[in-house]
Scaffold this active site. Structure first.
Site, PDB file in Angstrom:
ATOM      1  N   SER A   1       1.168  -0.772   0.024  1.00 29.67           N
ATOM      2  CA  SER A   1      -0.012  -0.047  -0.174  1.00 29.67           C
ATOM      3  C   SER A   1       0.352   1.253  -0.496  1.00 29.67           C
ATOM      4  CB  SER A   1      -1.261   0.226   0.675  1.00 29.67           C
ATOM      5  OG  SER A   1      -2.086  -0.992   1.376  1.00 29.67           O
TER       6      SER A   1
ATOM      7  N   HIS B   1       0.467   4.285   3.511  1.00 30.85           N
ATOM      8  CA  HIS B   1       0.336   5.199   3.176  1.00 30.85           C
ATOM      9  C   HIS B   1       0.588   6.604   3.108  1.00 30.85           C
ATOM     10  CE1 HIS B   1      -3.695   2.204   3.896  1.00 30.85           C
ATOM     11  NE2 HIS B   1      -2.342   1.531   3.347  1.00 30.85           N
TER      12      HIS B   1
END
Length: 199
Positions: free
Chosen positions: A100, A155
């Site tokens: 991610s 992220h």
């Protein structure tokens, strides 16, 4: 995974031990002495949906970058962002797995190029940008409420790293700024190896 039976691969404790993340406190020493695990942990995922979702984004965003910049640049972005995102997650959020952070880095890279590159603008259109930002906020909410552990530092850090790489690649002083980004990534790695954690 080598040297272990396929049946043991399914054990989360076994899987996390192999990449250096265990609930028994082995994490700390392993990541410090084997920092490459910050990169390899990006290739492990917490389930089928997790890996499917990330691979779809890697394919969608990565092929646009590879089309314009080539395989070596794409590979460097993936490796550099995996290390940077993994280090930030490790330092401030705790252990984690998944691509991610790389997804957000590739998105950030294309976002930074969207004014100069029609392909980047098409891929990082307002709808895609909005979706990724909303998912970032949902991840924070899910983590903070204890509903689902999300690598928010990976992220956000990956996204910031990608934007920095994109802006650096657009700059007239590209080599200098990319060297600064490389040094910053190496600095994060050194910080991890120094044993500093904030979680």
């Amino acid at each position: 995974l080598w040297g272990r039976s396929p049946a043991s691969w399914a054990s989360w404790t076994t899987l996390f031990t192999m990449v250096g993340f265990t609930p028994e406190g082995q994490v700390y020493a392993t990541v410090i002495t084997q920092p490459l695990r910050l990169l390899t942990s990006a290739f492990l995922h917490a389930g089928f949906i997790h890996i499917l979702f990330n691979l779809w984004w890697i394919w969608d965003l990565g092929r646009a970058i590879e089309w314009r910049r080539g395989s070596l640049v794409t590979a460097a972005l993936v490796a550099g962002s995996a290390i940077a995102a993994g280090a930030l997650q490790w330092l401030f959020g705790g252990p984690g797995v998944g691509l991610s952070g790389v997804v957000y880095a590739l998105a950030g890279f294309l976002f930074a190029l969207r004014k100069d590159d029609p392909l980047a603008a098409a891929v990082m259109n307002p709808r895609t940008t909005r979706f990724l930002l909303i998912w970032l906020v949902i991840g924070v909410v899910l983590s903070e409420t204890g509903t689902l552990p999300i690598g928010n530092w990976a992220h956000g850090g990956g996204g910031a790293w990608g934007v920095a790489a994109g802006l650096a690649s657009r700059s007239r002083y590209r080599v200098l700024w990319l060297a600064v980004l490389g040094l910053a990534t190496a600095g994060l790695l050194a910080w991890v190896m120094a044993g500093k954690v904030y979680w």
